[in-house]
Enzyme design. Structure first.
Site, PDB file in Angstrom:
ATOM      1  N   GLU C 159       0.808  -1.217   0.000  1.00 24.69           N
ATOM      2  CA  GLU C 159       0.000   0.000   0.000  1.00 24.69           C
ATOM      3  C   GLU C 159       0.847   1.275   0.000  1.00 24.69           C
ATOM      4  OE1 GLU C 159      -2.636  -0.546   3.326  1.00 24.69           O
ATOM      5  OE2 GLU C 159      -3.763  -2.123   2.331  1.00 24.69           O
ATOM      6  N   GLU C 311      -6.525  -7.998  -0.771  1.00 26.39           N
ATOM      7  CA  GLU C 311      -6.879  -7.957   0.652  1.00 26.39           C
ATOM      8  C   GLU C 311      -8.342  -7.597   0.805  1.00 26.39           C
ATOM      9  OE1 GLU C 311      -4.740  -5.470   3.356  1.00 26.39           O
ATOM     10  OE2 GLU C 311      -2.778  -6.040   2.558  1.00 26.39           O
TER      11      GLU C 311
END
Lengths: 667, 667, 667
Positions: C159, C311
């Protein structure tokens, strides 16, 4: 220096009656005002004043240069007037010269902002220069006043609780962690260093929990709070030892509040007399509720010994944005509520309202408008009442109900990244105390690892962290016949802040006979309904019975039909469990049912939140305090003599709206 | 350099009519656009533009290297077009090269955060390098343009008001404190250094009120605000003196807003022509209320002389989160509301909406969409109206009502740790102004120590701090026949921020014949009811009569039966007191009753908040401004000629919804 | 290193079915737990796990000292168990030793606050030491595992999105600006340096947009966001190139979210397989709406190729203050909603809930309470469903409707000082997506400069910034027959953040046949009413027709009678304009009318927000996903075989409340 057992030296030297007085700051006033002060103190029957709390810059105007002349005069004047002195070390506010010489001893926030001189408490407790300066001024005061005839007690510092995140703190934090964990791998395991790549390879890499990019490490946070409490306590102990060495007959204390900066159980072991500063934060009935809460905490910290209300306000309630005014009579009632719960008197911040400065509008015994005021009249009236209560000293209330209280649980419950920011430790504990207080019960607070055998009922609100030993203590308590009412988010983690796996509430699964597989925190104002018709907020759980019986189930939603309240016979006792935040009425019903089953002694007839009825027990006598907070008279069964009015009481005492009575009971 | 009396040089040189125009930023545009600008300005009858406010980096692109070529061209072009120039020194925004060379001249917040280049106002006014750079650029502009035929006025800087807490500031603050207090003990006494151990033993220990651990010292805060106002003014004066020396015939000003950073009474002594920037912050009637308030302040600062609206917006109202649009016609009405109250014209920020930058959506006389827009049409229409008002110049409104205004009181009322954060100085003063404005009164503002003999009625809203001299001035004012309406939280403290002991409102107890023993601030939306049926909020007091009569009592609560509103004959006048924040209607009734008793001149017939009727008086004539903010016609008694339409007015003028009239009155 | 076309290497090596699994952190657990993990993964049919995301301090415990033994074991164990590995570089969380050695590589906020080690992402991406350390650890992992038989994919970092304002950043920002602008004058022009004296005379004067005195420069802000996205991407590319060089047959990705830190169009060109992390933020229908939104974005970024949900959470929804719990069945439905929109499987953060650390309450496939839980049962059930969906891989949905999406517009729309803080880019785009999603449409997102010829309808919500080229692209799109629905605050500025003069919406005036002369933003809850009876909020405009027809006018207020919604035939197509924020119903009606006129393919019968019906198209087959989010059965026309149940479907499929079906369609 060996510890002294609390209770062994709790009388301010030379004082016979209830303590009465407040913080006295003569250094702000002229000699002429001093003379008026003595006259007014006599009129108010003041017998104890706290002197010197923030006097450092007047006592040591430049490094190593002392000016005790004015304090000598004050001590002598008070002595001549017959007023005893609670002499403070002034270390809560270092003088400008100190901060100027030692900018590294100014506190630093998590964000790295240095907080400058200009207020109070501008110190880093870990700064070596600060600690040394504290020892020097404490020694100088001890040298000069330890044997002064006016000296009744030492008051170290003021409301310890200033945190810092600077490099001095980092050094001390690492030392404390070394002592706690021994080797670095133990720390890495405890802090779960494998998570987010936080495995330390050297002690020097460890920092206080400063501002960081995202969520902090919860165990690091918890350990830092433990450390800060211990470090502040060590600073206190350094001063205490200096003062004690100078005259072992003078009791020593420090005043504290109950905010979450300190582990007050540990602190209370290090003071001769537990001293509480208490300021309610609301103007409605919560003011009385908070007063009882604070007083019960203080007595419990003092391990059942008398304690002392060191600060309260004559006529203000800080509500946040507004400083509200205490209504006539409320100061007297709050004072007696503290004393009923074991305080050996009532002291105020402050004697005389200051003419200027940051707390110019903090209320006082002598207001800006002078003695010709309602407030000073009430001060005089309270002095008269307290004089009549001298015989009460040394007695304490008794109870067979306790609520567990643990600062570590507080710190842990409010960890960042937890399921609900709406689960607040103080809310949970206050709710437990409130339902009992409103029903007239006096309650103790207890440590999770304490001997609980004297209690028939123990409430456990959101005790998130608990050690194996404490958990065993509670299990044994139930096995031996105790009743334990556990609320959600308890027993979850061990002292390393590690979740006990296999199902919540880990440490209490066996004694409660349940297994929680998942939390269901509630949003905003969402409610859950139970099969009893009761409602819960904030929290719910997916719970399985493993031996317990269900007292109520959830109705509707995805937990429909699942147990919500449970009861489990275990050994000779019972474990109760509450998996949601019940409204007060429903919570009360459950607690009173448990109290009844447990055989708890009922409260005095007529006792309630609006009319407190509390009994202090002495060796040979008892005294019944009746404090009517309501706007109508209350009639309470009693026999004896009302010390306030001197009247005999036969069968019942009638206390008018807003009034009080203290009956020496005929037995 | 000696002061010049305001009013002695208030005409921008070479300008005959009302000033009309705005900030002009040709440096952002091409030559082609300049040509269009001249054409459009002619069309709009613009006669004065402010040039160069933020041009430093274009005028001095690197240290000591000047590029005046473009400004020469602009000045000449404007001159040729017949437009006069209000030439600015560009010191509100130092160029990047300056900040890069002098990072120590960037401002620092209370928290120690350095604010970097990238916006405007990134300077510390105490930084020697900044002050020197300002003097250099001012000198360079003076050298080049002081005798330019287009030059009408100098405009120093822009909206002074940037604070800083850096070490340069500390140095200057200490110098200012030395000058104020002479010796350190006087400062320690004034700051109540005995409180919280803040007694200084050396001047160098004193700091600006940087971030600190808890509540700051109120006197330190107050002195810091005094100092910042004085220091900014000194910076202005340095530039002014340079400009004046270059050509004493050019008036000099600086534009300001009325936020609490400056003591505008002192500032207004140092400018030739008081210049106000005014932006309402609400879209409802408060926009008009604020307009009148700002204009009355500006005229008062100018000591009754004409002044100049230096900035307003053509079509925006900043409301915080949203930039609202001014409805059609509102710009004209706001402009006339300022002019009715003494402004010698109407200027705007800005001539042309920028294509990019931080204020790309600040409205302009020429919008992004160009001249074929409602906004530009209204700009042209306003230019036509202003041309017809030339004869009005030099006249001013008259009034015999004043409200006291004092920046020090503002700063003091909002001290941290005070009884109620809901007591806001601007709210109190605005309420006083509003009730009068809605009833059609024009009001002056006055300093507490001013000669008030011209006023029959003086309102004193929350004047917390007042000197003995000013208090005596007000007492004498009443003794000589004046009527004084004092609101709560007035007269409490002396200029050292020390409470006057013995009862509130200290300085006014004698003239008001009362003694307040305690404040009772109100929580949230709590109200008190008076015996008159009126209600109060925010504040109440426990008040005793000491010569005054009670006009109303509190009903209910713990103040039941205590006086709330009082009236006291004193000498030839009357002192009135208001101990709570009355709602506007009740406050108005009290004020109008006092006005009647005082013999105040009634407002023009028909005057109100929704239709303003204001008279400007000249030496030989008067002009009646009628500004109809409502959505229906208003009919106002008048005789003369409407300068807007040219029509004769006999008996009354009918002004349509949203319309305006300016009648040269026949006398 | 040359770019690889997305879609050319999208299969994790060695994996045949849908990807199923999650982040696996064995370094937090004992060998005994590893053994249980293998057993449970087999039970759940897990086939892909992400390993090593935050393992840096366990892999490189001190500088240059590697410990791969445990990872070797894990890789081998997974290989033996038949589970493929998505191996991560751990660079999102540098080890403590790194931060200790390189404090200059810790990130610094706008305010100059250094963020310390103690969380994750404590790095400055511009710090040379950080970049070098990243390359070293990536190389070490590549050297050791590039040919490991378990390796299926590389997962670089985690991320990306950490910003910094330090001096390293300043250096790199200047380099990027030089590359963008070439010479300083071009930058000064672009940043409108003539405004507020911001004209730079040297590159070194330029800073990141650190805390400043007042409003920042909008173009500086926009360029800084562009730069940070590019710089983070460069950091990714460095690692990617190292990994690719070690074994070109392994696909490489990085997982991202859609918050506004990155230009995901550019990023998606640099990954082999687009990977999305997705967490809804609300518990009501918005959770499903956000899921479809995220999935449609990810597919669009992947340019229509399959992508991977990297995710999601098994059982939590972060709502801000509270972590809510996903109801039974919701995880399955969300997973299928992603897969229906092109995801090649469903991965979770995380396999096993950690025992401690900052995310101790992030949900997992194996909860704290272990496998005997609802959550793990649902994990097993999902594994079974996914196994049956193997044949779906490689197919994608089709649509002829697109919404424009542009990170630069997002950044620009939310500039400080803009007309309304209530105009939020994501709100505008979400509203466009929502009205279509609720009506059953699948929608693509597209770049403004993309080839749009495949779409019949394109929505343009608040596309504030647009280049001339992209504007021409949209104009041509309409000229060639496309329908374009533009919402307010679009087309206003060019990429330099300069307003297009002459009337809004600059770039779209011609194609829309309108000219807006002024914005009228609305306060708070203010509404405007249209002649259709519809209402708008937040925004309104003063709009003129220049060729368009008015579909609705404003009613009342100062815009009374002005056009609000317009329609303009242009070439073969139509340009529609919406000048206020319509409520969803009214916006939907307009969009559906445009869709009908444009000949858009209708959605599958029965498709809606409460029952999603989405078709994936393969080369030779199609699959109809039916996802019933409601609490009642839905009956959807279909023919074929339901892969979930194995049942034949004739005519229609009945999907029970909360259920799902995936029908291989008979054609």
């Amino acid at each position: 220096m060996t510890e002294r057992e609390p209770g062994s030296l709790t009388w301010p030297r030379g004082l016979s009656g209830m303590c009465y007085g407040g913080d006295y700051n003569p250094e702000q006033w002229s000699l002429q005002v001093w003379a008026e002060d003595m006259e007014l103190m006599r009129r108010a029957k003041v017998n104890l004043v706290t002197v010197g709390v923030f006097s450092w810059s007047r006592l040591e105007p430049s490094p190593g240069v002392y000016r005790f002349d004015w304090l000598d005069q004050v001590m002598d004047l008070l002595h001549q007037t017959g007023i005893r002195v609670n002499l403070a070390t002034p270390t809560a506010s270092p003088p400008p010269w100190f901060s100027f010489a030692h900018p590294d001893a100014l506190p630093v926030t998590r964000d790295g902002v240095r907080l400058w001189h200009g207020s109070r408490d501008t110190y880093c407790v870990c700064a070596p220069a600060y600690r040394e300066a504290c020892r020097r001024i404490a020694q100088a005061l001890a040298d000069r006043y330890a044997d002064h005839p006016a000296l009744a007690m030492w008051h170290v510092h003021n409301e310890y609780g200033t945190w810092c995140y600077c490099d001095h703190v980092a050094v001390r934090f690492r030392q404390w962690l070394r002592a706690r964990y021994g080797d670095l791998d133990a720390l890495n395991e405890a802090w779960n260093g494998a998570f987010w790549s936080q495995w330390y390879s050297d002690w020097d890499q460890i920092l206080p929990p400063r501002a960081t990019q995202y969520l902090p490490n919860p165990t690091q946070m918890l350990d830092f709070r433990r450390f800060m409490s211990a470090e502040l306590l060590a600073a206190y102990q350094e001063q205490r030892d200096i003062l004690r060495a100078a005259n072992p007959d003078i009791p020593i204390t420090t005043n504290y509040m109950f905010y979450p900066g300190l582990d007050n159980w540990a602190w209370s072991q290090q003071v001769d007399l537990t001293a509480l500063d208490h300021y309610p934060s609301a103007t409605d009935q919560r003011a009385e509720e908070q007063t009882a809460f604070g007083a019960d905490l203080a007595r419990s910290w003092a391990r059942g010994h008398p304690w002392l209300l060191m600060e309260q306000a004559t006529s203000l309630i800080y509500t946040g944005d507004v400083i509200a005014t205490k209504e006539p009579g409320r100061m007297l009632r709050h004072s007696l509520s503290h004393i009923a719960r074991g305080s050996e008197g009532a002291l105020f911040f402050q004697w005389r309202a200051p003419v200027a400065g940051a707390e110019v509008y903090h209320s006082a015994m002598v207001p800006h408008a002078g003695p010709a005021t309602r407030v000073f009249k009430e001060v005089v009236a309270l002095g008269e009442v307290l004089e009549r209560l001298e015989e009460v000293r040394g007695s304490v209330p008794r109870t067979d109900v306790a609520i567990l209280w643990d600062a570590e649980a507080w710190w842990a419950v409010e960890s960042a990244g937890f399921p609900s920011t709406r689960v607040r430790y103080l809310d949970a504990v206050s709710a437990a105390h409130r339902v009992l207080w409103r029903a007239g019960y006096v309650v103790d607070f207890a440590r999770p690892d304490a001997d609980l055998s004297r209690y028939r009922l123990v409430l456990v609100p959101s005790l998130y962290v608990i050690s194996d030993e404490a958990a065993a203590n509670l299990t044994n308590y139930v096995a031996n016949g105790g009743h334990l009412v556990v609320s959600f988010f308890s027993g979850i983690a061990d002292p390393r802040h590690h979740v006990r796996l296999g199902g919540y509430p880990g440490a209490f699964r066996t004694v409660l006979g349940i297994r929680v597989e998942e939390f269901h925190p509630l949003l905003d104002d969402a409610q859950v309904t139970l099969s009893t018709g009761d409602t819960g907020r904030i929290w719910s759980e997916h719970l399985h019975l493993e031996g317990a019986e269900a007292l109520a189930h959830y109705v509707g939603g995805c937990l429909d039909g699942q147990p919500a309240l449970t009861r489990h016979r275990w050994g000779k006792g019972v474990g109760w469990y509450v998996s949601t935040r019940l409204d007060d009425d429903a919570y009360g019903r459950l607690v009173f049912r448990a109290a009844e089953e447990a055989g708890v002694t009922p409260p005095p007839t007529g006792a309630s939140g609006e009319c407190e009825v509390v009994r202090r027990w002495g060796a040979h006598s008892s005294w019944l305090f009746v404090i009517n907070h309501s706007d109508r008279p209350h009639h309470i069964p009693a026999e004896g003599v009302d010390l306030v009015t001197g009247a005999e009481v036969r069968g019942q005492v009638s206390v008018p709206a807003g009034g009080v009575a203290v009956i020496r009971e005929a037995r």
